[in-house]
Design an enzyme around this catalytic site. Structure first.
Site, PDB file in Angstrom:
ATOM      1  N   PRO A  70      -6.485 -31.064 -38.636  1.00 40.45           N
ATOM      2  CG  PRO A  70      -4.154 -30.928 -38.831  1.00 40.45           C
ATOM      3  CD  PRO A  70      -5.307 -30.415 -38.049  1.00 40.45           C
ATOM      4  CD  GLN A  77      -0.674 -31.096 -40.514  1.00 43.44           C
ATOM      5  OE1 GLN A  77      -1.002 -32.252 -40.809  1.00 43.44           O
ATOM      6  NE2 GLN A  77      -0.731 -30.640 -39.285  1.00 43.44           N
ATOM      7  CB  CYS A  94       2.377 -37.372 -37.742  1.00 36.43           C
ATOM      8  SG  CYS A  94       1.779 -39.008 -38.195  1.00 36.43           S
ATOM      9  CG  ASN A 123      -5.693 -30.883 -30.989  1.00 30.54           C
ATOM     10  OD1 ASN A 123      -4.831 -31.724 -31.235  1.00 30.54           O
ATOM     11  ND2 ASN A 123      -6.962 -31.079 -31.295  1.00 30.54           N
ATOM     12  N   GLY A 126     -10.789 -32.256 -33.377  1.00 25.63           N
ATOM     13  CA  GLY A 126     -10.583 -33.322 -34.350  1.00 25.63           C
ATOM     14  C   GLY A 126     -11.700 -34.343 -34.298  1.00 25.63           C
ATOM     15  NE  ARG A 127      -9.361 -38.222 -31.078  1.00 24.22           N
ATOM     16  CZ  ARG A 127      -8.735 -38.629 -29.994  1.00 24.22           C
ATOM     17  NH1 ARG A 127      -8.541 -39.914 -29.792  1.00 24.22           N
ATOM     18  NH2 ARG A 127      -8.289 -37.765 -29.086  1.00 24.22           N
TER      19      ARG A 127
END
Ligand SMILES: Cc1cc2nc3c(=O)[nH]c(=O)nc-3n(C[C@H](O)[C@H](O)[C@H](O)COP(=O)(O)O)c2cc1C
Length: 327
Positions: free
Chosen positions: A18, A72, A102, A204, A228-229
């Site tokens: 996400p 999410q 987060c 991750n 992700g990135r």
């Protein structure tokens, strides 16, 4: 076979992480054909959802071609999270994911995201409440701890599992690290190899190549990897990792023609989704990735940063293609 509830994800699933302001439906539709086995929306505020804020509700839009997909949510208030879960379920995702990772100040100062790692009692109560309030599988994404002195993921993982969640993704950084330094997968591996942990554990952090994915798979024995990135402007990372894991073949970056064509598809989807101006402007954050490694890209990059319409952007992309074909 890795399974979350009844969702079958294959032998070693690759998950799209996400990402706020990145994972919109246009991006996800570009990623999916490259083999992402499970994707997520960006995080959605439970407070925004229950107040019917357009900024939050528009993030619920998903389509069948993106399945399986998780919505999410994040928040600090258990009642709001229960209601948000119900609202998210109405959008018909395949699962609900809770964000306990987060690190952003605005989020943690309110007691949401990674802040719950410091209040494990509340985290567990919140998770139980979310699990109880939906018939969908619930998963959690979190970090290895709040800071260097409180890497409590081992303790949290077992307690989260007891709430009934059906998978856990761990980003190998503490909240204090934000995105600095490198992800440490050691604790991810320890959680995975804890004999009491039965649910799938996904690792991750910092996966940006097939070789790195293979190394982490082998070294830490995780059930799958979340990226992700490394996927931004680089959607083929999913198929490249699969090719490497399955056959040991390291594929070269796609030809310019193919990259431009993927970029154009993304542009079109972006404009369809957000309207011309916003769709074009928001493409800018992906362009570097699509054009990574192209020689003499700078003038084109500058030109792309000055386009405001679909036609202008497409025109520059055509010029990129022509220039590289003529080399
Ligand atoms: C721009 C950006 C936005 C992000 N937004 C979210 C988010 O909405 N929810 C979440 O759980 N993680 C979010 N993350 C964290 C990523 O999901 C992931 O855990 C992190 O980037 C590490 O993985 P990577 O090294 O593969 O990028 C975000 C990361 C970035 C870079």
């Amino acid at each position: 076979m890795v399974k979350i509830g009844n969702i079958e994800l294959g032998e070693f699933p690759l998950l799209l992480a996400p990402m706020k302001d990145i994972n919109d439906p246009a991006f996800r539709k570009v990623i999916k054909p490259f083999g992402a086995d499970l994707m997520f929306t960006e995080f959605i505020s439970s407070e925004g959802l229950i107040r019917n804020a357009f900024k939050s509700t528009r993030k619920l839009i998903i389509s069948d071609e993106e399945r399986p997909i998780g919505i999410q949510i994040f928040g600090h208030d258990i009642d709001s999270m229960i209601r948000a879960t119900e609202l998210a379920e109405e959008a018909k995702p395949d699962l609900i994911d809770i964000n306990y990772g987060c690190p952003v100040r605005k989020v943690v100062n309110k007691g949401a995201g990674a802040a719950l790692m410091k209040d494990v009692y509340k985290m567990i109560e919140m998770t139980k409440a979310v699990v109880r309030s939906t018939s969908l599988p619930v998963t959690v994404k979190t970090r290895i701890g709040w800071d260097d002195k409180s890497k409590n993921i081992m303790d949290i993982a077992e307690r989260l599992q007891d709430t009934g969640i059906q998978a856990l993704t761990i980003h190998g950084r503490t909240r204090a690290q934000i995105y600095r330094g490198t992800a440490d997968w050691t604790l991810i591996g320890e959680v995975k190899n804890n004999p009491f942990i039965k649910i799938p554990v996904f690792g991750n952090g910092d996966i940006d190549s097939p070789q790195k994915a293979a190394k982490m798979k082998e070294r830490y024995n995780v059930d799958g990897i979340m990226i992700g990135r490394g996927s931004i402007g680089n959607p083929w990372i999913f198929s490249h990792i699969k090719e490497y894991l399955d056959k040991g073949i390291l594929l070269p970056a796609p030809e310019i023609k193919e990259r431009v064509s993927i970029c154009k598809k993304h542009l079109l989807l972006s404009v369809e989704l957000k309207g011309e101006r916003t769709g074009v402007l928001e493409m800018r954050k992906y362009l570097n990735g699509y054009c990574k490694g192209m020689k003499n890209f700078k003038p084109y990059k500058l030109a792309l940063l000055q386009t405001f319409t679909f036609a202008e952007t497409e025109d520059v992309l055509n010029k990129i293609e022509e220039q590289f074909l003529n080399l």
